[in-house]
Scaffold this motif. Structure first.
Motif, short mmCIF file in Angstrom:
data_model
loop_
_atom_site.label_atom_id
_atom_site.label_comp_id
_atom_site.label_asym_id
_atom_site.label_seq_id
_atom_site.Cartn_x
_atom_site.Cartn_y
_atom_site.Cartn_z
N PRO A 33 7.19 -69.26 -24.00
CA PRO A 33 6.06 -69.08 -23.07
C PRO A 33 5.13 -70.28 -23.05
O PRO A 33 4.57 -70.61 -22.00
CB PRO A 33 5.33 -67.87 -23.64
CG PRO A 33 6.30 -67.16 -24.49
CD PRO A 33 7.29 -68.16 -24.97
N PHE A 34 4.97 -70.94 -24.19
CA PHE A 34 4.06 -72.08 -24.22
C PHE A 34 4.44 -73.15 -23.22
O PHE A 34 3.58 -73.80 -22.61
CB PHE A 34 4.00 -72.68 -25.63
CG PHE A 34 3.17 -73.92 -25.70
CD1 PHE A 34 1.79 -73.85 -25.54
CD2 PHE A 34 3.76 -75.15 -25.89
CE1 PHE A 34 1.01 -74.99 -25.59
CE2 PHE A 34 2.99 -76.30 -25.94
CZ PHE A 34 1.61 -76.21 -25.79
N LEU A 35 5.74 -73.32 -23.01
CA LEU A 35 6.18 -74.36 -22.07
C LEU A 35 5.85 -73.97 -20.63
O LEU A 35 5.65 -74.82 -19.78
CB LEU A 35 7.68 -74.62 -22.24
CG LEU A 35 8.07 -75.20 -23.61
CD1 LEU A 35 9.56 -75.40 -23.70
CD2 LEU A 35 7.35 -76.51 -23.88
N ILE A 36 5.78 -72.67 -20.36
CA ILE A 36 5.33 -72.24 -19.04
C ILE A 36 3.86 -72.60 -18.87
O ILE A 36 3.43 -73.04 -17.80
CB ILE A 36 5.53 -70.72 -18.83
CG1 ILE A 36 6.98 -70.34 -19.11
CG2 ILE A 36 5.14 -70.31 -17.41
CD1 ILE A 36 7.25 -68.84 -19.00
N GLN A 37 3.11 -72.46 -19.95
CA GLN A 37 1.69 -72.83 -19.87
C GLN A 37 1.53 -74.32 -19.60
O GLN A 37 0.66 -74.73 -18.84
CB GLN A 37 0.97 -72.44 -21.16
CG GLN A 37 0.81 -70.93 -21.31
CD GLN A 37 -0.01 -70.54 -22.51
OE1 GLN A 37 0.13 -71.13 -23.58
NE2 GLN A 37 -0.86 -69.55 -22.34
N LEU A 38 2.37 -75.11 -20.25
CA LEU A 38 2.35 -76.56 -19.98
C LEU A 38 2.61 -76.81 -18.50
O LEU A 38 1.96 -77.64 -17.86
CB LEU A 38 3.47 -77.24 -20.75
CG LEU A 38 3.14 -78.19 -21.89
CD1 LEU A 38 4.35 -79.05 -22.18
CD2 LEU A 38 1.93 -79.03 -21.60
N PHE A 39 3.58 -76.07 -17.99
CA PHE A 39 3.97 -76.21 -16.60
C PHE A 39 2.81 -75.87 -15.68
O PHE A 39 2.65 -76.43 -14.60
CB PHE A 39 5.13 -75.27 -16.32
CG PHE A 39 6.09 -75.78 -15.30
CD1 PHE A 39 7.04 -76.72 -15.66
CD2 PHE A 39 6.04 -75.35 -14.00
CE1 PHE A 39 7.94 -77.21 -14.73
CE2 PHE A 39 6.94 -75.83 -13.06
CZ PHE A 39 7.88 -76.77 -13.42
N ALA A 40 1.97 -74.93 -16.13
CA ALA A 40 0.79 -74.53 -15.35
C ALA A 40 -0.41 -75.39 -15.74
O ALA A 40 -1.55 -75.02 -15.50
CB ALA A 40 0.49 -73.05 -15.59
N GLN A 99 -4.76 -76.06 -26.83
CA GLN A 99 -3.53 -75.28 -26.83
C GLN A 99 -2.46 -75.97 -27.68
O GLN A 99 -1.80 -75.35 -28.50
CB GLN A 99 -3.00 -75.14 -25.39
CG GLN A 99 -3.80 -74.20 -24.52
CD GLN A 99 -3.44 -72.74 -24.79
OE1 GLN A 99 -3.39 -72.32 -25.93
NE2 GLN A 99 -3.22 -71.99 -23.74
#
Lengths: 181, 181
Positions: free
Chosen positions: B95-102, B114
């Motif tokens: 999920p953290f990589l989705i946050q990076l993406f956002a 983060q």
DNA sequence: ACGTACATGTAACCAGTTACATGATTAA
DNA sequence: TTAATCATGTAACTGGTTACATGTACGT
């Protein structure tokens, strides 16, 4: 929870239909999160019901109608809030390692085959990642500048695959040393 | 499917109760596959029903009765068959990589926080892995020899964590360079 | 005639998480 | 008396997979 925010993130960048989303997923987020089209449609319906997405139906000629989704203000707020929150780190879930653990049930030749098969798969994956990486760096500097953050997961993917490959190669070498013990 | 074979593998090494299994899981397999005790009990019931496990009830004094499970011949055959079969490699789900993406929704200060939070978590995980590794090498050579294969996943875990940490440190450095752009 | 791309869905099932429930023993 | 350890479970829910269903357009 993650899928919904993956969907919101993509629609925040650019509105689109379920079908669109599926393809964009495959080209970007699928390196670190995957979902089937059924999941996508289900999530879109839910998000729409909850008022986080708007839906505009676009009649098309010769093709099924398109439902173009975009974020509402509530959707943007929800995305923002989630992006600031700490995310729980995930644990590895790798069935192959369970097989290693059950290794006493295999001959060392069988074990070798299993390892080699996985090595092949990880080498192939590394290849496709590196290909995508080359494509990224062959684009204009403005594009590279704008998307550098979104490009980072790919770099992590490349390093992770290299690590896996190194580990498996060392393990294979060790299996050779041990012989058929 | 993986949980059932994880359970079979542990019971193949040594029979035990659901409660036993849970603890053995945590000490070994949990690095690469986790499960709650509810899942464990559910799986044990199913495996028993399907005839892959025997169950011996052991009355105990002052404690609830224990149900000690062990593999039947069918169980051993199923485990063997699975161990030889290719296992599908899993994709990363982080999920953290989705946050990076956002990331465009965050200021670079928020992004730093983060990242630092995740770095901390991965450093802590690396520490515990290395601790377990030291414990392994401090045991007698016979033990090391016997369990060397089962020890390999831990080595992979250590290298994976190091890779993650290197990647995050480079990303942090890059964030500093970019400033608040 | 066959496959692929476009476009959206339902239904059933399996796996995993969270909350709740029970009850004895032992050590601080 | 409070918390931890031993020991087993039910129930409800969420998330993910697999199979099935429908229909046009376009290229080979």
């Amino acid at each position: 929870m993650s899928l919904r925010f993956a969907v919101l993130t993509l629609l925040d960048i650019e509105p689109g239909s379920g079908y669109d989303l599926k393809r964009r997923f495959e080209r970007s987020i699928s390196h670190f999160w995957s979902a089937s089209h059924q999941q996508m449609y289900r999530e879109l319906h839910k998000l729409h019901q909850e008022g986080l997405l708007d839906c505009a139906e676009q009649p098309q000629e010769g093709r099924p109608d398109k439902k173009v989704y975009s974020l509402t203000d509530a959707g943007r707020a929800a995305l923002q809030e989630w992006a600031e929150k700490p995310a729980a780190p995930q644990k590895i879930r790798e069935p192959f390692l369970i097989q290693l653990f059950a290794g006493h049930r295999l001959t060392s030749a069988q074990m070798r085959r299993q390892l080699e098969r996985h090595l092949e798969q990880h080498r192939a994956l590394l290849e496709t990642y590196q290909e995508q990486n080359r494509r990224f760096y062959s684009r204009d500097p403005e594009h590279q500048q704008r998307l550098w953050l979104a490009h980072q997961p790919l770099l992590l993917g490349i390093e992770t695959e290299k690590t896996w490959i190194r580990w498996a190669e060392q393990l294979l070498a060790r299996l050779d040393e041990e012989g058929d013990s």
